[in-house]
Design an enzyme around this catalytic site. Sequence first.
Site, mmCIF file in Angstrom:
data_model
loop_
_atom_site.group_PDB
_atom_site.id
_atom_site.type_symbol
_atom_site.label_atom_id
_atom_site.label_comp_id
_atom_site.label_asym_id
_atom_site.label_seq_id
_atom_site.Cartn_x
_atom_site.Cartn_y
_atom_site.Cartn_z
ATOM 1 N N LYS A 123 0.862 -1.190 0.000
ATOM 2 C CA LYS A 123 0.000 0.000 0.000
ATOM 3 C C LYS A 123 0.896 1.237 0.000
ATOM 4 C CE LYS A 123 -4.228 1.291 2.405
ATOM 5 N NZ LYS A 123 -4.882 1.158 3.702
HETATM 6 C C1 E4P Z 1 -8.047 1.638 4.287
HETATM 7 O O1 E4P Z 1 -7.447 1.194 3.399
HETATM 8 C C2 E4P Z 1 -7.935 3.018 4.776
HETATM 9 O O2 E4P Z 1 -6.668 3.259 5.285
HETATM 10 C C3 E4P Z 1 -9.000 3.217 5.804
HETATM 11 O O3 E4P Z 1 -10.217 2.745 5.287
HETATM 12 C C4 E4P Z 1 -9.138 4.634 6.318
HETATM 13 O O4 E4P Z 1 -10.277 4.701 7.132
HETATM 14 P P1 E4P Z 1 -10.575 5.908 8.150
HETATM 15 O O5 E4P Z 1 -10.874 7.118 7.348
HETATM 16 O O6 E4P Z 1 -11.758 5.413 8.929
HETATM 17 O O7 E4P Z 1 -9.350 6.059 8.996
#
Ligand code: E4P
Length: 218
Positions: free
Chosen positions: A87
């Site tokens: 990622k």
């Molecule tokens: C996932 O890949 C993201 O990092 C995550 O969904 C972010 O979510 P949040 O906005 O609730 O922190």
Amino acid sequence: MKFFIDTANLAQIKEANDLGILDGVTTNPSLMAKEGIKGEAAIMKHYKDICEMVDGDVSAEVFSTDFAGIIEEGQKLAAIHPNIVVKVPMIKDGVKAIKWFTENNIRTNCTLIFSAGQAILAAKAGASYLSPFLGRIDDSNWDGIQLIEQIRHIYDVQGFRTEILAASIRNALHIVRAAEAGADICTCPLDSILGLLKHPLTDIGLAKFLEDAKKTEG
Ligand code: E4P
């Protein structure tokens, strides 16, 4: 639409996996910190544990923001298990790194997506997954679902193969609306997944059926 769980919590991953509907896992540095995982060895072990638990892709986020650092970290993460997807944040060196990973057969998830322009760049670089943050867009009084629709349209018109992974999901309605908008994957907290189960008429209907079932006892 595939379902990923958005957590680094092993108990929650197990609970979603036991439901039989889980296709993968996403994490981020905040989610890892929340579980108290510290140091490279512990992080690597945690990802290995997740990969052994779930039969599906597991997004592991790099902490570096420079090209060399992202590549070094991404290669280490990708070596943990074939299901690891690296990622990478939507920054200049991130785009460059995604292109490098694509050319070297390492799959990527481009994260922190808030605009269609960013989605085009990530797809051009060959990202396997794209993570638009629905909830955070809604929090800032914009329309997260509208962004998913726009990216879906662009990717279809242009024939981009990057999969749209709706992220930053806050509730069950987000999941339903992301499905309507054509997201390929939704990554959700456990509560939002379980929220899909709920309807008051189901509870009332079941209570009545169980009450009537007693009347049929011989
Ligand atoms: C996932 O890949 C993201 O990092 C995550 O969904 C972010 O979510 P949040 O906005 O609730 O922190």
